[in-house]
Design an enzyme around this catalytic site. Structure first.
Site, PDB file in Angstrom:
ATOM      1  N   ASP A   9     -14.373  -9.559   7.410  1.00  0.00           N
ATOM      2  CA  ASP A   9     -13.087  -9.431   8.119  1.00  0.00           C
ATOM      3  C   ASP A   9     -13.067  -8.187   8.995  1.00  0.00           C
ATOM      4  O   ASP A   9     -12.115  -7.396   8.960  1.00  0.00           O
ATOM      5  CB  ASP A   9     -11.930  -9.402   7.116  1.00  0.00           C
ATOM      6  CG  ASP A   9     -10.578  -9.683   7.790  1.00  0.00           C
ATOM      7  OD1 ASP A   9     -10.578 -10.289   8.889  1.00  0.00           O
ATOM      8  OD2 ASP A   9      -9.540  -9.305   7.227  1.00  0.00           O
ATOM      9  N   THR A  18       0.847  -1.193   0.000  1.00  0.00           N
ATOM     10  CA  THR A  18       0.000   0.000   0.000  1.00  0.00           C
ATOM     11  C   THR A  18       0.886   1.248   0.000  1.00  0.00           C
ATOM     12  O   THR A  18       1.853   1.330   0.769  1.00  0.00           O
ATOM     13  CB  THR A  18      -0.920   0.017   1.239  1.00  0.00           C
ATOM     14  OG1 THR A  18      -1.663  -1.205   1.280  1.00  0.00           O
ATOM     15  CG2 THR A  18      -1.888   1.174   1.168  1.00  0.00           C
TER      16      THR A  18
END
Length: 465
Positions: free
Chosen positions: A134, A19
Site C-alpha cells: 500500500d 490514532t
C-alpha cells in the site's frame, strides 16, 4: 494505559481504528487502536506489529517487543487491540504536495534523493521476505530534516505466505488504493514488484502534481502517458519510472538492488543533474524545418506519382480499353482535350497534392470528367501515399524520407515511437489540415510544442532527433 502511556491527543481515524499521540515518560509516541473487531482486521493489525518489530531501519517506525497489547475499556465487552510505535515527525507527501506546494511538481534532484531513500527502505522490507502492498503519498512521511519514512504496514504480507496461499488456491486479501495499486494486486495476486509499481506511480504524482489516474494510457502497450506533463524530468529518470510502472510485473525490476544500481548509473552518467533536464527536454522541430521536409516529401511523391500513374494507366487502358478509356457519350467531343494516360497522371497529381480532398475533385468536380482510368489510379495513389506516411512514421525510422536529412522524427507525447494506429490518426487528420486550406499546418507556428492541427488531434510531436 499499561501503567506507562498517557494519551495526549487524537491524530486521526478511519473505518478500522483511531490514532493517538501518547506520552511515554516524556517521549512522544503513536498509539494505534483497532476499533474493528472482525477477525481479518485483527489479523492484519497483529501482522503490522509483527512486521515492524522485525524491521530495523530509520525509514520505518520502530516498534518494541511489548508494543502490541490489548486493552479492555470499562464500557466495552470486547478488548481494543493496541499498537505503540515511534512517532514520525513531519507531514505525509500527500499533505506536503497539497498544503506546501499547491500541487507544484518537485524538482528532479529531490525526486532522485527521495527515490533512493524509499528503495533502500523497500530493500530492507523485501529482504525480510515482506512487501508493503500500500505504497502511496499518504503513507510516506517527510521528516523536518528531509528524510523519508514509510508507514502503515497493516497491509504488509509475507512473500512465502502469499505464495503458499496461491498454491493452495486460497483467496489473497486485495488492498486497493486507486491510482497506485497495480493491476495484479487488484486481482489478489500481489508480488514484491507490486511495491515498485506503486512507488513509480507515487513519483509520477510528485513529478507532475497530478493524480496518476488522470493520465491516458497507450492503448497498444498500456503504458501511462505522463511525461509531457513533466518536461523537467530527464530521459533517464523518466525511463526508470516507466520501468517501475510497467503494466506486467515481469517487466519491472527484479528487486530493489537493481533499482539502486540504475539510480547509481543515472548519477554516473550525469555530471550535473541541474542541467540534465534542459539537455533532455525535447527540441520541437520548427515550422520552417517541417515545411522543407514536406516539400522534399512532396517532390518525391509527385515524381513517383507521375511515373506510377503513367505506367498503371497504360496497363489499365491496354487491358480494359472499353471501360478505362471511355467517357460518356453525352460529353461534347470538343470539350475532350486530353488522353486517358494524361488524365491518369493528372488524377494522381491531384490526389498526391491534396490527399482525400484531391480524390474528391477527381471523382466529382472535374469538368469535363476525367477518364475512368484517372479515378482508379487516383485511388491507388491515395493508398500508396497513405502507406508511405503511416508505415515510415510508425517504423523504427520514425520519419519520412523528407524528414530524414533534416534529422527530425515523429513521436508520441512521451517521445516514443508512434503506434500504427496513432500514425493513422495523424495521417488522416493531416488530410483535414489540407482541406482547411492548410490552416491546420500554420497552427504549428503558434503552439508551444510546434504542433500542427493533426499533431494536436493525434497527440503527436515532431522533434529534432
Amino acid at each position: 494505559m499499561q501503567g506507562r502511556y498517557r494519551v495526549v491527543r487524537t491524530l486521526g481515524g478511519g473505518g478500522f481504528g483511531i490514532t493517538y499521540e501518547i506520552d511515554d515518560s516524556g517521549l512522544p509516541k503513536v498509539l494505534k487502536v483497532l476499533t474493528n473487531s472482525l477477525p481479518k482486521a485483527i489479523e492484519l493489525f497483529q501482522q503490522e506489529s509483527s512486521v515492524l518489530s522485525r524491521l530495523q531501519h530509520p525509514g520505518i517506525p520502530k516498534v518494541e517487543s511489548d508494543g502490541y497489547f490489548t486493552y479492555l475499556p470499562r464500557d466495552s465487552e470486547h478488548p481494543f487491540h493496541c499498537l505503540v510505535m515511534e512517532k514520525i515527525e513531519g507531514v505525509n507527501l500527500d499533505e506536503y504536495m497539497r498544503e506546501s506546494r499547491s500541487y507544484q511538481p518537485i524538482a528532479e534532484l529531490a525526486s532522485i534523493n527521495w527515490l533512493k531513500q524509499l528503495v533502500q527502505i523497500l530493500h530492507q522490507v523485501h529482504h525480510q521476505q515482506y512487501f508493503h502492498r500500500d505504497i502511496k503519498p499518504a503513507n510516506i512521511m517527510l521528516r523536518p530534516d528531509g528524510q523519508l519514512a514509510l508507514i502503515d504496514f497493516g497491509t504488509a504480507r509475507e512473500v512465502t505466505q502469499t505464495f503458499m496461499q496461491k498454491l493452495a488456491g486460497q483467496e489473497v486479501t486485495g488492498i486497493v488504493s486507486l491510482g497506485y495499486t497495480p493491476p495484479e494486486q487488484m486481482n489478489g495476486r500481489a508480488v514484491p514488484q507490486s511495491d515498485f509499481y506503486a512507488l513509480g506511480r507515487t513519483f509520477i504524482f510528485l513529478l507532475t502534481g497530478k493524480f496518476p489516474n488522470s493520465f491516458p494510457e497507450d492503448p497498444r502497450t498500456g503504458e501511462l502517458i505522463w511525461r509531457n506533463y513533466a518536461p523537467h524530468v530527464s530521459q533517464q529518470l523518466g525511463n526508470l519510472i516507466d520501468y517501475l510502472v510497467a503494466p506486467f510485473p515481469g517487466n519491472r525490476p527484479k528487486d530493489a538492488s537493481q533499482i539502486l544500481d540504475l539510480l547509481a548509473a543515472i548519477d554516473k552518467d550525469s555530471s550535473n543533474y541541474e542541467k540534465a533536464p534542459v539537455h533532455n527536454t525535447p527540441k520541437y522541430a520548427g515550422f520552417w524545418k517541417r515545411a522543407i521536409a514536406y516539400i522534399i516529401d512532396y517532390v518525391i511523391i509527385v515524381i513517383g506519382v507521375m511515373v506510377i500513374s503513367g505506367i498503371v494507366g497504360s496497363i489499365l487502358v491496354d487491358v480494359f480499353p472499353a471501360s478505362m478509356a471511355t467517357l460518356p457519350s453525352s460529353i461534347p467531343k470538343e470539350k475532350i482535350t486530353s488522353t486517358p494516360i494524361t488524365d491518369a497522371v493528372v488524377g494522381g497529381l491531384f490526389t498526391s497534392s491534396f490527399g482525400l480532398f484531391g480524390l474528391l475533385l477527381v471523382f466529382f468536380v472535374s469538368d469535363p470528367p476525367l477518364y475512368p482510368v484517372a479515378k482508379i489510379t487516383s485511388l491507388l495513389i491515395l493508398i500508396l501515399q497513405w502507406l508511405y506516411f503511416v508505415f515510415l512514421e510508425s517504423s523504427n525510422l520514425q520519419a519520412t524520407v523528407g524528414k530524414m536529412p533534416l534529422q527530425i522524427i515523429a513521436t508520441d507525447a512521451n517521445g516514443k515511437r508512434l503506434s500504427f494506429a496513432q500514425a493513422n490518426i495523424r495521417y488522416w487528420s493531416k488530410n483535414l489540415s489540407g482541406i482547411m486550406l492548410c490552416i491546420g499546418y500554420v497552427v504549428a507556428i503558434f503552439t508551444k510544442k510546434k504542433q500542427a492541427l493533426h499533431d494536436i488531434i493525434a497527440n503527436t510531436l515532431v522533434i529534432n532527433k
